[in-house]
Design a protein around this motif. Structure first.
Motif, PDB file in Angstrom:
ATOM      1  N   LEU A 166       0.669  -1.212  -0.069  1.00  0.00           N
ATOM      2  CA  LEU A 166      -0.001   0.067  -0.012  1.00  0.00           C
ATOM      3  C   LEU A 166       1.000   1.199  -0.013  1.00  0.00           C
ATOM      4  CD1 LEU A 166      -2.909  -1.011   2.675  1.00  0.00           C
ATOM      5  CD2 LEU A 166      -3.061  -0.982   0.002  1.00  0.00           C
ATOM      6  N   ASP A 167       0.387   2.541  -0.629  1.00  0.00           N
ATOM      7  CA  ASP A 167       0.942   3.582  -0.550  1.00  0.00           C
ATOM      8  C   ASP A 167       0.282   4.535   0.625  1.00  0.00           C
ATOM      9  OD1 ASP A 167       2.962   3.052  -2.347  1.00  0.00           O
ATOM     10  OD2 ASP A 167       1.837   4.461  -3.872  1.00  0.00           O
ATOM     11  N   LEU A 168       0.951   5.250   1.365  1.00  0.00           N
ATOM     12  CA  LEU A 168       0.083   6.180   2.204  1.00  0.00           C
ATOM     13  C   LEU A 168       0.585   7.411   1.455  1.00  0.00           C
ATOM     14  CD1 LEU A 168      -1.433   7.158   4.768  1.00  0.00           C
ATOM     15  CD2 LEU A 168       0.390   7.181   5.999  1.00  0.00           C
ATOM     16  N   VAL A 169      -0.455   8.332   1.047  1.00  0.00           N
ATOM     17  CA  VAL A 169       0.151   9.614   0.341  1.00  0.00           C
ATOM     18  C   VAL A 169      -0.279  10.798   1.314  1.00  0.00           C
ATOM     19  CG1 VAL A 169      -0.007  10.922  -1.704  1.00  0.00           C
ATOM     20  CG2 VAL A 169      -0.265   8.482  -1.936  1.00  0.00           C
ATOM     21  N   LEU A 170       0.424  11.738   1.778  1.00  0.00           N
ATOM     22  CA  LEU A 170       0.165  12.720   2.606  1.00  0.00           C
ATOM     23  C   LEU A 170       0.719  14.186   1.735  1.00  0.00           C
ATOM     24  CD1 LEU A 170       1.794  11.798   5.947  1.00  0.00           C
ATOM     25  CD2 LEU A 170      -0.563  11.429   5.160  1.00  0.00           C
ATOM     26  N   TYR A 171      -0.473  15.074   1.821  1.00  0.00           N
ATOM     27  CA  TYR A 171      -0.448  15.939   0.929  1.00  0.00           C
ATOM     28  C   TYR A 171      -0.200  17.218   2.002  1.00  0.00           C
ATOM     29  CZ  TYR A 171      -2.496  13.127  -2.659  1.00  0.00           C
ATOM     30  OH  TYR A 171      -2.589  12.002  -3.739  1.00  0.00           O
ATOM     31  N   GLY A 172       0.428  18.361   1.362  1.00  0.00           N
ATOM     32  CA  GLY A 172       0.340  19.646   2.120  1.00  0.00           C
ATOM     33  C   GLY A 172       1.446  19.652   3.285  1.00  0.00           C
ATOM     34  N   LEU A 173       2.295  18.720   3.460  1.00  0.00           N
ATOM     35  CA  LEU A 173       3.375  18.958   4.474  1.00  0.00           C
ATOM     36  C   LEU A 173       4.478  20.038   4.140  1.00  0.00           C
ATOM     37  CD1 LEU A 173       3.606  15.076   5.699  1.00  0.00           C
ATOM     38  CD2 LEU A 173       3.003  17.229   7.156  1.00  0.00           C
ATOM     39  N   PRO A 174       5.073  20.475   5.110  1.00  0.00           N
ATOM     40  CA  PRO A 174       6.077  21.444   4.522  1.00  0.00           C
ATOM     41  C   PRO A 174       7.347  20.534   3.929  1.00  0.00           C
ATOM     42  CG  PRO A 174       6.091  21.214   7.007  1.00  0.00           C
ATOM     43  CD  PRO A 174       4.842  20.431   6.491  1.00  0.00           C
ATOM     44  N   ALA A 175       8.122  21.338   2.997  1.00  0.00           N
ATOM     45  CA  ALA A 175       9.150  20.591   2.318  1.00  0.00           C
ATOM     46  C   ALA A 175      10.417  20.099   3.294  1.00  0.00           C
ATOM     47  CB  ALA A 175       9.760  21.546   1.045  1.00  0.00           C
ATOM     48  N   LEU A 177       5.683  -0.903   2.705  1.00  0.00           N
ATOM     49  CA  LEU A 177       4.757   0.320   2.769  1.00  0.00           C
ATOM     50  C   LEU A 177       5.744   1.570   2.137  1.00  0.00           C
ATOM     51  CD1 LEU A 177       2.278   1.906   3.920  1.00  0.00           C
ATOM     52  CD2 LEU A 177       3.602   2.260   5.837  1.00  0.00           C
ATOM     53  N   SER A 178       5.079   2.165   1.405  1.00  0.00           N
ATOM     54  CA  SER A 178       5.661   3.390   0.975  1.00  0.00           C
ATOM     55  C   SER A 178       4.563   4.675   1.524  1.00  0.00           C
ATOM     56  CB  SER A 178       5.516   3.693  -0.601  1.00  0.00           C
ATOM     57  OG  SER A 178       6.708   2.788  -1.056  1.00  0.00           O
ATOM     58  N   VAL A 179       5.608   5.624   1.980  1.00  0.00           N
ATOM     59  CA  VAL A 179       4.886   6.858   2.582  1.00  0.00           C
ATOM     60  C   VAL A 179       5.427   7.807   1.612  1.00  0.00           C
ATOM     61  CG1 VAL A 179       4.618   8.397   4.427  1.00  0.00           C
ATOM     62  CG2 VAL A 179       4.942   6.005   4.949  1.00  0.00           C
ATOM     63  N   ILE A 180       4.339   8.565   0.889  1.00  0.00           N
ATOM     64  CA  ILE A 180       4.767   9.616  -0.020  1.00  0.00           C
ATOM     65  C   ILE A 180       4.327  11.100   0.510  1.00  0.00           C
ATOM     66  CG2 ILE A 180       4.329  10.175  -2.488  1.00  0.00           C
ATOM     67  CD1 ILE A 180       3.803   7.024  -2.783  1.00  0.00           C
ATOM     68  N   LEU A 181       5.363  12.001   0.502  1.00  0.00           N
ATOM     69  CA  LEU A 181       5.202  13.166   0.843  1.00  0.00           C
ATOM     70  C   LEU A 181       5.115  13.932  -0.332  1.00  0.00           C
ATOM     71  CD1 LEU A 181       7.476  13.540   3.847  1.00  0.00           C
ATOM     72  CD2 LEU A 181       5.260  12.496   3.814  1.00  0.00           C
ATOM     73  N   GLN A 182       3.810  14.422  -0.777  1.00  0.00           N
ATOM     74  CA  GLN A 182       3.588  14.851  -2.280  1.00  0.00           C
ATOM     75  C   GLN A 182       3.401  16.760  -1.947  1.00  0.00           C
ATOM     76  OE1 GLN A 182       3.018  13.512  -5.471  1.00  0.00           O
ATOM     77  NE2 GLN A 182       3.360  15.702  -6.151  1.00  0.00           N
ATOM     78  N   HIS A 183       4.799  17.120  -2.555  1.00  0.00           N
ATOM     79  CA  HIS A 183       4.617  18.686  -2.286  1.00  0.00           C
ATOM     80  C   HIS A 183       4.543  19.263  -3.715  1.00  0.00           C
ATOM     81  CE1 HIS A 183       7.014  17.527   1.239  1.00  0.00           C
ATOM     82  NE2 HIS A 183       7.768  16.702   0.581  1.00  0.00           N
ATOM     83  N   GLY A 184       3.360  19.423  -3.886  1.00  0.00           N
ATOM     84  CA  GLY A 184       3.397  20.358  -5.256  1.00  0.00           C
ATOM     85  C   GLY A 184       3.616  19.492  -6.376  1.00  0.00           C
ATOM     86  N   THR A 185       4.940  19.743  -7.046  1.00  0.00           N
ATOM     87  CA  THR A 185       5.406  19.031  -8.409  1.00  0.00           C
ATOM     88  C   THR A 185       6.289  17.971  -7.999  1.00  0.00           C
ATOM     89  OG1 THR A 185       7.156  20.918  -8.782  1.00  0.00           O
ATOM     90  CG2 THR A 185       4.923  21.140  -9.998  1.00  0.00           C
ATOM     91  N   LEU A 232       9.245   7.675   0.861  1.00  0.00           N
ATOM     92  CA  LEU A 232       9.797   6.767   1.922  1.00  0.00           C
ATOM     93  C   LEU A 232       9.557   5.379   2.216  1.00  0.00           C
ATOM     94  CD1 LEU A 232       8.900   9.564   4.668  1.00  0.00           C
ATOM     95  CD2 LEU A 232      10.961   9.467   3.122  1.00  0.00           C
ATOM     96  N   THR A 233      10.234   4.455   1.748  1.00  0.00           N
ATOM     97  CA  THR A 233       9.695   3.048   1.667  1.00  0.00           C
ATOM     98  C   THR A 233      10.397   2.112   2.512  1.00  0.00           C
ATOM     99  OG1 THR A 233       9.241   3.120  -0.804  1.00  0.00           O
ATOM    100  CG2 THR A 233       9.697   0.972   0.051  1.00  0.00           C
ATOM    101  N   TYR A 234       9.405   1.399   3.139  1.00  0.00           N
ATOM    102  CA  TYR A 234       9.773   0.168   4.042  1.00  0.00           C
ATOM    103  C   TYR A 234       9.701  -0.822   3.206  1.00  0.00           C
ATOM    104  CZ  TYR A 234       9.297  -3.942   7.019  1.00  0.00           C
ATOM    105  OH  TYR A 234       9.342  -5.367   7.384  1.00  0.00           O
ATOM    106  N   PRO A 235      10.824  -1.571   2.701  1.00  0.00           N
ATOM    107  CA  PRO A 235      10.620  -2.749   1.705  1.00  0.00           C
ATOM    108  C   PRO A 235       9.985  -4.041   2.089  1.00  0.00           C
ATOM    109  CG  PRO A 235      12.917  -1.980   1.923  1.00  0.00           C
ATOM    110  CD  PRO A 235      12.327  -1.436   3.035  1.00  0.00           C
TER     111      PRO A 235
END
Ligand code: ATP
Ligand code: MG
Length: 319
Positions: A14-23, A98-106, A111-114
């Motif tokens: 699964l991917d957990l995608v988080l939006y709007g976090l500071p860079a 698990l992959s945690v994806i921090l989406q920052h605009g473009t 971050l992946t735990y294999p």
């Protein structure tokens, strides 16, 4: 007729995608995301999922952990119509990746735990199952560290019984771009990296030179270029395909979706232009929803997108 159109051996998570976090992630602070999405992840799983929803018969081999995240990922894949009878638990108790994806605009952090992603090995593969298809696809060569040393052997055996083969390396977390990749490429019919990857792999600064070198080994080299669309090289022939015009809201999994669109035409013997057009169409569809499978999963949205872009589909059906 073989049982499947395409078989895939690879990662399911699964991917957990988080939006709007500071860079810049300040230590010890509570940092709030503005939005989140929990969705099917893993390049191999996304390709399989979207290929199935593009009306292909898909068989999938993978290893999961004994945990609820693995079960959710498995259900998502099965719901798309992928055959998951060969997905088994990892014998050693490893948790599902698990992959945690921090989406920052473009741009984004991934971050992946294999976990089980790097546990699938050659001995786990049922050769009769994988070979009961027209085509085999491998994604994430650099995450599949247990399988990597025997990928060339696997490809050689699958080719010997008549399958065609495609591969997408995706990123190399070690940024070394080795692991016997050039030996593996000798057995690949369609190579599907993105622009950054193709430059890293060849060490060439120019895209033209990079694709030319790869095309000396691989019959069809396809390079994904994000909002610029995609190019292909077949021998000395070069092709380019403009992207679809789309309101892209999230490019996660667009490359994997492109692969699914491209492969679904390639296995029907479509010409290169048609394969590229269909790859762009599937990539663009993916960008209209978060994650790599949500736009495909939403049937009315998917069908309306294809209807609205009927010209590209029209071309592809004449391939
Ligand atoms: N903004 C966009 N507009 C239209 N199409 C797009 C856009 N972004 C991506 N695509 C489509 O998706 C394809 C794949 O995108 P990209 O180059 O980002 O792949 P990738 O880097 O391999 O992605 P992934 O993160 O899934 O591995 C492109 O070739 C294009 O067809
Ligand atoms: Mg990619």
């Amino acid at each position: 007729m073989p049982r499947f159109d395409v078989t895939i051996a690879g990662e399911l998570n699964l991917d957990l995608v988080l939006y709007g976090l500071p860079a810049e992630l300040a230590p010890e602070r509570e940092l709030l995301a503005s939005d989140m999405m929990f969705t099917l992840g893993g390049s191999s799983a996304i390709v399989a999922h979207n290929l199935a929803l593009l009306s292909n018969r898909v068989g999938f081999i993978s290893r999961l952990g004994d945990d609820s995240m693995g079960q959710i990922a498995l259900q998502r894949l099965a719901a798309a119509g992928v055959d998951v009878s060969q997905v088994r638990r990892a014998a050693d108790g490893t948790a599902t990746g698990l992959s945690v994806i921090l989406q920052h605009g473009t741009w984004r952090n991934i971050l992946t735990y294999p976990g089980t992603i790097s546990k699938l090995c050659f001995e786990d593969l049922d050769f009769d199952y994988l070979s009961s298809a027209r085509h085999f696809h491998l994604s994430s060569f650099y995450l599949q560290t247990a399988l990597q040393p025997r990928v060339a052997e696997l490809f050689q055996e699958l080719k010997a019984v008549g399958l065609t083969i495609s591969m997408d390396t995706n990123d190399d977390p070690d940024d070394r771009w080795q692991g016997g990749l050039w030996d593996v490429l000798r057995y690949v019919d369609v190579f599907l990296p993105n622009e950054r990857e193709v430059l890293k792999i060849t060490g060439e600064p120019k895209l033209e030179d990079a694709t030319r070198r790869l095309a000396e080994i691989v019959p069809l080299v396809v390079v994904k270029r994000g909002a610029e669309g995609a190019i292909a090289q077949c021998g000395t022939d070069r092709f380019s395909s403009r992207p679809m015009k789309v309101d892209a809201i999230d490019t996660i999994g667009a490359g994997d979706s492109f692969d699914a669109g491209f492969i679904s035409q390639y296995i029907r013997d479509a010409d290169v232009e048609t394969c590229l057009a269909y790859g762009n169409l599937a990539g663009a569809l993916s960008t209209t929803r978060p994650g790599g499978t949500e736009a495909f999963r939403e049937r009315p949205h998917r069908e309306e997108f294809f209807r609205e872009n009927a010209i590209a589909l029209e071309n592809s059906s004449h391939g």
